[in-house]
Design an enzyme around this catalytic site. Structure first.
Site, PDB file in Angstrom:
ATOM      1  N   THR A  20       0.865  -1.194   0.000  1.00  0.00           N
ATOM      2  CA  THR A  20       0.000   0.000   0.000  1.00  0.00           C
ATOM      3  C   THR A  20       0.898   1.239   0.000  1.00  0.00           C
ATOM      4  O   THR A  20       2.080   1.151   0.347  1.00  0.00           O
ATOM      5  CB  THR A  20      -0.895   0.039   1.247  1.00  0.00           C
ATOM      6  N   GLU A  79      -5.827  -3.286  -1.737  1.00  0.00           N
ATOM      7  CA  GLU A  79      -6.356  -4.458  -1.018  1.00  0.00           C
ATOM      8  C   GLU A  79      -7.415  -5.199  -1.816  1.00  0.00           C
ATOM      9  O   GLU A  79      -7.912  -6.232  -1.396  1.00  0.00           O
ATOM     10  CB  GLU A  79      -6.962  -4.012   0.326  1.00  0.00           C
ATOM     11  N   LYS A  94     -16.769  17.335   9.264  1.00  0.00           N
ATOM     12  CA  LYS A  94     -18.080  17.336   9.912  1.00  0.00           C
ATOM     13  C   LYS A  94     -18.318  18.723  10.492  1.00  0.00           C
ATOM     14  O   LYS A  94     -17.643  19.133  11.431  1.00  0.00           O
ATOM     15  CB  LYS A  94     -18.131  16.268  11.001  1.00  0.00           C
ATOM     16  N   TRP A 151     -22.092  16.295   7.442  1.00  0.00           N
ATOM     17  CA  TRP A 151     -20.895  15.957   6.683  1.00  0.00           C
ATOM     18  C   TRP A 151     -20.819  16.802   5.419  1.00  0.00           C
ATOM     19  O   TRP A 151     -21.804  16.991   4.731  1.00  0.00           O
ATOM     20  CB  TRP A 151     -20.914  14.481   6.261  1.00  0.00           C
TER      21      TRP A 151
HETATM   22  P1  AMP Z   1      -4.640   2.600  -3.521  1.00  0.00           P
HETATM   23  O1  AMP Z   1      -4.661   1.472  -2.596  1.00  0.00           O
HETATM   24  O2  AMP Z   1      -3.351   3.363  -3.510  1.00  0.00           O
HETATM   25  O3  AMP Z   1      -5.043   2.205  -4.889  1.00  0.00           O
HETATM   26  O4  AMP Z   1      -5.697   3.663  -2.991  1.00  0.00           O
HETATM   27  C1  AMP Z   1      -7.048   3.299  -2.778  1.00  0.00           C
HETATM   28  C2  AMP Z   1      -7.863   4.495  -2.374  1.00  0.00           C
HETATM   29  O5  AMP Z   1      -7.912   5.461  -3.437  1.00  0.00           O
HETATM   30  C3  AMP Z   1      -9.314   4.181  -2.104  1.00  0.00           C
HETATM   31  O6  AMP Z   1      -9.524   3.625  -0.843  1.00  0.00           O
HETATM   32  C4  AMP Z   1      -9.969   5.540  -2.282  1.00  0.00           C
HETATM   33  O7  AMP Z   1      -9.834   6.333  -1.126  1.00  0.00           O
HETATM   34  C5  AMP Z   1      -9.145   6.162  -3.383  1.00  0.00           C
HETATM   35  N1  AMP Z   1      -9.846   6.021  -4.679  1.00  0.00           N
HETATM   36  C6  AMP Z   1      -9.644   5.084  -5.618  1.00  0.00           C
HETATM   37  N2  AMP Z   1     -10.457   5.296  -6.682  1.00  0.00           N
HETATM   38  C7  AMP Z   1     -11.204   6.401  -6.389  1.00  0.00           C
HETATM   39  C8  AMP Z   1     -12.250   7.121  -7.063  1.00  0.00           C
HETATM   40  N3  AMP Z   1     -12.665   6.794  -8.283  1.00  0.00           N
HETATM   41  N4  AMP Z   1     -12.794   8.175  -6.417  1.00  0.00           N
HETATM   42  C9  AMP Z   1     -12.374   8.550  -5.195  1.00  0.00           C
HETATM   43  N5  AMP Z   1     -11.401   7.919  -4.516  1.00  0.00           N
HETATM   44  C10 AMP Z   1     -10.820   6.845  -5.096  1.00  0.00           C
END
Ligand code: AMP
Length: 477
Positions: free
Chosen positions: A120, A265, A373, A378
């Site tokens: 991650t 994940e 908030k 929100w």
């Molecule tokens: P990663 O594990 O680096 O791919 O990041 C995942 C996170 O990116 C998710 O839990 C979201 O918070 C954010 N994310 C991924 N796709 C989107 C999307 N289309 N819109 C908003 N947030 C997103």
């Protein structure tokens, strides 16, 4: 075996060669800090590390800190091998594979053994390793290719601009082989001009990328009055797709935009905003509102939203709660983390906050740690940011909450202006009027030169908050 590599054919060969021979392919994000990369290499117990020569300085700085690596491979021809690199026993990729027969008896592997590993982005604490199995990867590859997901077929020419070094380029290297389509790789050239020329030269019909990359492409295309002549569909995810970007693709270039959501994940695809039959005839604005949501769960993923007490919330398009998922390619535990499973009754808490409508379209309103908030209500930082970037003078915008004596928290918007733009705070605040309810409009606009980005190109709001820790809200006039 680890890689520090761009999207290219040698990286693709490693995807299949390493995993197919029963080893684990560990793709590393080269945008991470060298200390973090060295930590990840040791944590993953990598023994071989292959890298594109553009990452030589990074490799030189970590080599001494990775005693477990017994073989360093430069992804190049023999005569391109860097001289005096200082890396012990450095070998060129072509030299390395030349020493082996072209025929190879592929082993029969248990489908549940690991095939690849990705960490991650680790914006807080150390990154966590997510191990994918052959089974989860294959299931995900099938799901990603489905008509309502990427709709991939052998007729397509596909350009993954999303990196193969992070979450397997959204599974495209696997789905592409599954359907037999043409694959086009950008290498390190992700600027607007290079991506445009590649899209045209290779007649790319489907491309995948994060909003920041598409921003550069559209900026170049618009500045030069060009047209996207072959691109038919694009999938946008990683962070929220701004409405102005969706409009530009659809209205000016006739490119269908699929908004998708996922995470490391989840291998990573979780939802895609493909329309349902009854939505095809909707008036344009209503249809756009649906398309802008992060979409419906792809077949094989279940999702739900819950309140603070863990009670499931209705799919009514209004109730907002923590988003949980489960499915065949959702993580069950982190690699070498001897802590309790992250799952809650079998569900993985995504850390995102969302609403889901009656048709099953999920919309992310925030990361749970970014939620604002105000007076018990929100405010979606994503909504506030999307409106700001729709303003012609705004290059980038981040909305964060700041302490407020009466409302607990109020939103402010931190903005990077486009080069040469001469916009005032007042002009941007006025731009919000009629676009948001009055109480959702930010209390202030803070102009900055840059907004800190993380290794996957997402805005680092934690860092931004740190930078603005002495900021005080303006007193009401
Ligand atoms: P990663 O594990 O680096 O791919 O990041 C995942 C996170 O990116 C998710 O839990 C979201 O918070 C954010 N994310 C991924 N796709 C989107 C999307 N289309 N819109 C908003 N947030 C997103």
């Amino acid at each position: 075996m680890a890689t520090l590599a761009w999207n290219g054919y040698r990286h693709l060969e490693l995807y299949y060669g390493v995993s197919g021979s029963g080893r684990v392919l560990h793709t590393i994000n080269p945008r991470l800090h060298p200390e973090q990369v060295a930590w990840i290499v040791s944590h993953a117990e990598d023994q071989v590390l292959a890298f594109d020569t553009s990452f030589l300085p990074m490799v030189q700085s970590i080599a001494g800190k990775c005693p477990g690596v017994r073989l360093w491979i430069a992804l190049c021809e023999k005569d391109q091998l860097p001289v005096d690199s200082g890396i012990p026993g450095l070998l060129s990729y072509e030299d390395w594979i030349d020493g082996h027969l072209a025929e190879y008896p592929w082993p029969d592997l248990d489908e549940n053994v690991a095939s690849s590993l990705c960490y991650t982005s680790g914006t807080t604490g150390n990154p966590k390793g997510v191990l994918y199995s052959h089974r989860s990867t294959l299931l995900h590859a099938y799901a990603a290719a489905w008509p309502d997901v990427m709709n991939l077929s052998a007729r397509d020419s596909v350009l993954p601009v999303v990196p193969m070094f992070h979450v397997n380029a959204w599974g495209i290297p696997y789905s592409a082989a599954l359907v037999g389509c043409k694959l086009v790789f950008p290498g390190p050239a992700l600027d607007g001009k290079s991506v445009y020329e590649l899209l045209e030269a290779e007649q790319v019909s489907f491309a995948a990328g994060v909003p920041t990359v598409w921003q550069m492409l559209l900026g170049y295309v618009e500045a030069n009055g060009f047209k996207l002549n072959h691109l038919r569909r694009t999938i946008i995810g990683g962070s929220a797709c701004p409405p102005s970007m969706m409009d530009a693709f659809r209205e000016r270039h006739g490119v269908e935009v699929l908004h998708a959501w996922g995470m490391t994940e989840m291998s990573p695809v979780g939802t895609v905003g493909t329309l349902k039959n009854k939505q095809i005839a909707l008036p344009k604005e209503e249809q756009t509102a649906v398309r802008l949501k992060q979409g419906r769960a792809v077949p094989g993923v279940d999702m739900k939203i819950v309140d603070d007490a863990g009670h499931e919330l209705p799919w009514d398009g209004r109730s907002c709660g923590d988003l949980l998922v489960k499915g065949g390619w959702v993580v069950k535990g982190y690699f070498r983390e001897n802590v309790d499973s992250p799952l809650v009754d079998g569900w993985f808490p995504t850390g995102d906050v969302a609403v889901i409508d009656a048709d099953g379209f999920m919309q992310i309103t925030d990361r749970s740690k970014d939620v604002i908030k105000s007076g018990g209500e929100w405010i979606s930082s994503i909504d506030v940011e999307n409106i700001a970037v729709a303003h012609p003078d705004v290059a980038m915008a981040a909305c964060i909450g700041v302490r407020h004596p009466k409302w607990d928290e109020r939103p402010i918007v931190v903005v990077v202006k486009k080069p040469g733009a001469d916009m005032t705070k007042q002009a941007l605040l006025q731009f919000y009027e009629g676009r948001l309810a009055k109480w959702q409009i930010p209390d202030d606009v803070v102009f900055v030169e840059t907004i800190p980005l993380g290794a996957t190109g997402k805005m680092l709001k934690s860092k931004l908050r740190e930078q603005l820790q002495d900021y005080k809200l303006p007193l009401p006039s």
